[in-house]
Design an enzyme around this catalytic site. Structure first.
Site, PDB file in Angstrom:
ATOM      1  N   ASP A  31      -9.241  -4.703  30.546  1.00 29.73           N
ATOM      2  CA  ASP A  31     -10.295  -5.588  31.037  1.00 29.73           C
ATOM      3  C   ASP A  31     -10.100  -6.965  30.415  1.00 29.73           C
ATOM      4  O   ASP A  31      -9.856  -7.093  29.212  1.00 29.73           O
ATOM      5  CB  ASP A  31     -11.674  -5.028  30.672  1.00 29.73           C
ATOM      6  CG  ASP A  31     -12.776  -5.700  31.464  1.00 29.73           C
ATOM      7  OD1 ASP A  31     -13.389  -5.032  32.323  1.00 29.73           O
ATOM      8  OD2 ASP A  31     -13.025  -6.910  31.243  1.00 29.73           O
ATOM      9  N   ILE A  32     -10.212  -7.998  31.236  1.00 31.98           N
ATOM     10  CA  ILE A  32      -9.958  -9.370  30.792  1.00 31.98           C
ATOM     11  C   ILE A  32     -11.040  -9.859  29.810  1.00 31.98           C
ATOM     12  O   ILE A  32     -10.802 -10.781  29.029  1.00 31.98           O
ATOM     13  CB  ILE A  32      -9.851 -10.299  32.028  1.00 31.98           C
ATOM     14  CG1 ILE A  32      -9.001 -11.524  31.741  1.00 31.98           C
ATOM     15  CG2 ILE A  32     -11.211 -10.661  32.573  1.00 31.98           C
ATOM     16  CD1 ILE A  32      -8.622 -12.305  32.988  1.00 31.98           C
ATOM     17  N   HIS A 101     -13.666   1.002  40.380  1.00 29.26           N
ATOM     18  CA  HIS A 101     -12.942   1.048  39.106  1.00 29.26           C
ATOM     19  C   HIS A 101     -13.778   1.810  38.089  1.00 29.26           C
ATOM     20  O   HIS A 101     -15.002   1.714  38.068  1.00 29.26           O
ATOM     21  CB  HIS A 101     -12.602  -0.352  38.587  1.00 29.26           C
ATOM     22  CG  HIS A 101     -13.776  -1.275  38.521  1.00 29.26           C
ATOM     23  ND1 HIS A 101     -14.271  -1.930  39.624  1.00 29.26           N
ATOM     24  CD2 HIS A 101     -14.564  -1.641  37.482  1.00 29.26           C
ATOM     25  CE1 HIS A 101     -15.311  -2.654  39.262  1.00 29.26           C
ATOM     26  NE2 HIS A 101     -15.520  -2.499  37.959  1.00 29.26           N
ATOM     27  N   HIS A 103     -14.493   2.288  34.142  1.00 26.83           N
ATOM     28  CA  HIS A 103     -14.355   1.654  32.822  1.00 26.83           C
ATOM     29  C   HIS A 103     -14.130   2.735  31.764  1.00 26.83           C
ATOM     30  O   HIS A 103     -14.823   3.759  31.769  1.00 26.83           O
ATOM     31  CB  HIS A 103     -15.644   0.921  32.434  1.00 26.83           C
ATOM     32  CG  HIS A 103     -15.965  -0.285  33.255  1.00 26.83           C
ATOM     33  ND1 HIS A 103     -15.733  -1.578  32.824  1.00 26.83           N
ATOM     34  CD2 HIS A 103     -16.538  -0.408  34.483  1.00 26.83           C
ATOM     35  CE1 HIS A 103     -16.154  -2.432  33.740  1.00 26.83           C
ATOM     36  NE2 HIS A 103     -16.646  -1.754  34.753  1.00 26.83           N
TER      37      HIS A 103
HETATM   38  P1  AMP Z   1     -17.841  -4.380  37.117  1.00 26.28           P
HETATM   39  O1  AMP Z   1     -18.985  -5.122  36.514  1.00 26.28           O
HETATM   40  O2  AMP Z   1     -17.948  -2.890  36.942  1.00 26.28           O
HETATM   41  O3  AMP Z   1     -17.575  -4.784  38.550  1.00 26.28           O
HETATM   42  O4  AMP Z   1     -16.581  -4.753  36.238  1.00 26.28           O
HETATM   43  C1  AMP Z   1     -15.622  -5.681  36.574  1.00 26.28           C
HETATM   44  C2  AMP Z   1     -14.776  -5.863  35.353  1.00 26.28           C
HETATM   45  O5  AMP Z   1     -13.557  -6.486  35.735  1.00 26.28           O
HETATM   46  C3  AMP Z   1     -15.415  -6.748  34.287  1.00 26.28           C
HETATM   47  O6  AMP Z   1     -15.530  -6.013  33.062  1.00 26.28           O
HETATM   48  C4  AMP Z   1     -14.444  -7.930  34.160  1.00 26.28           C
HETATM   49  O7  AMP Z   1     -14.300  -8.374  32.834  1.00 26.28           O
HETATM   50  C5  AMP Z   1     -13.157  -7.334  34.704  1.00 26.28           C
HETATM   51  N1  AMP Z   1     -12.212  -8.290  35.273  1.00 26.28           N
HETATM   52  C6  AMP Z   1     -12.491  -9.298  36.140  1.00 26.28           C
HETATM   53  N2  AMP Z   1     -11.373  -9.943  36.484  1.00 26.28           N
HETATM   54  C7  AMP Z   1     -10.353  -9.332  35.825  1.00 26.28           C
HETATM   55  C8  AMP Z   1      -8.947  -9.524  35.765  1.00 26.28           C
HETATM   56  N3  AMP Z   1      -8.335 -10.500  36.451  1.00 26.28           N
HETATM   57  N4  AMP Z   1      -8.209  -8.716  34.977  1.00 26.28           N
HETATM   58  C9  AMP Z   1      -8.808  -7.741  34.265  1.00 26.28           C
HETATM   59  N5  AMP Z   1     -10.124  -7.486  34.286  1.00 26.28           N
HETATM   60  C10 AMP Z   1     -10.889  -8.269  35.063  1.00 26.28           C
END
Ligand code: AMP
Ligand code: ZN
Length: 111
Positions: A31-32, A101, A103
């Site tokens: 996760d970024i 996705h 987590h």
């Molecule tokens: P959600 O709130 O479950 O939709 O989680 C989306 C997750 O994706 C968040 O924790 C973000 O930090 C993560 N995220 C967004 N863009 C990226 C990216 N380019 N690479 C890795 N993680 C990302």
């Protein structure tokens, strides 16, 4: 494949995101914006908006996501200390990327 979807682009290798694991069904990357010392995302290659949009045919994907989560927890040494697995579902559930996705977070106290 949704060409406007970030996780479709990432899972197809069309970005600079490094994969920690990849097979025919899914990819795993960090996760970024990590919410814990270990924060991984387990992402199917198929575009599925959220848990609400799963069909019966998607059972193998969901099963694979959980089994890969188990393996990644062991690889990142949080299996014994413990970790959380969760899906955010739709806006009210905190979902901001509308491509399914899982987590995996942990590593606060690796004892
Ligand atoms: P959600 O709130 O479950 O939709 O989680 C989306 C997750 O994706 C968040 O924790 C973000 O930090 C993560 N995220 C967004 N863009 C990226 C990216 N380019 N690479 C890795 N993680 C990302
Ligand atoms: Zn997508």
């Amino acid at each position: 494949m949704d060409k406007n979807c970030l996780f479709c682009r990432i899972s197809r290798g069309a970005s600079s995101t490094d994969f920690l694991f990849e097979n025919e069904m899914l990819v795993v990357f960090k996760d970024i914006n990590p919410a814990a010392p270990v924060h991984l995302l387990i992402v199917p290659k198929k575009h599925i908006r959220s848990i609400n949009d799963l069909s019966d045919d998607d059972r193998p994907i969901l099963s694979e996501m959980l089994m890969v989560a188990r393996d990644m927890a062991a690889q990142y040494e949080v299996a014994k200390s413990g970790y959380r697995l969760f899906f955010n579902v739709e806006r009210g559930g905190g979902q901001v990327i509308f491509h399914l996705h899982l987590h995996l977070i942990g590593g606060w106290n690796k004892r």
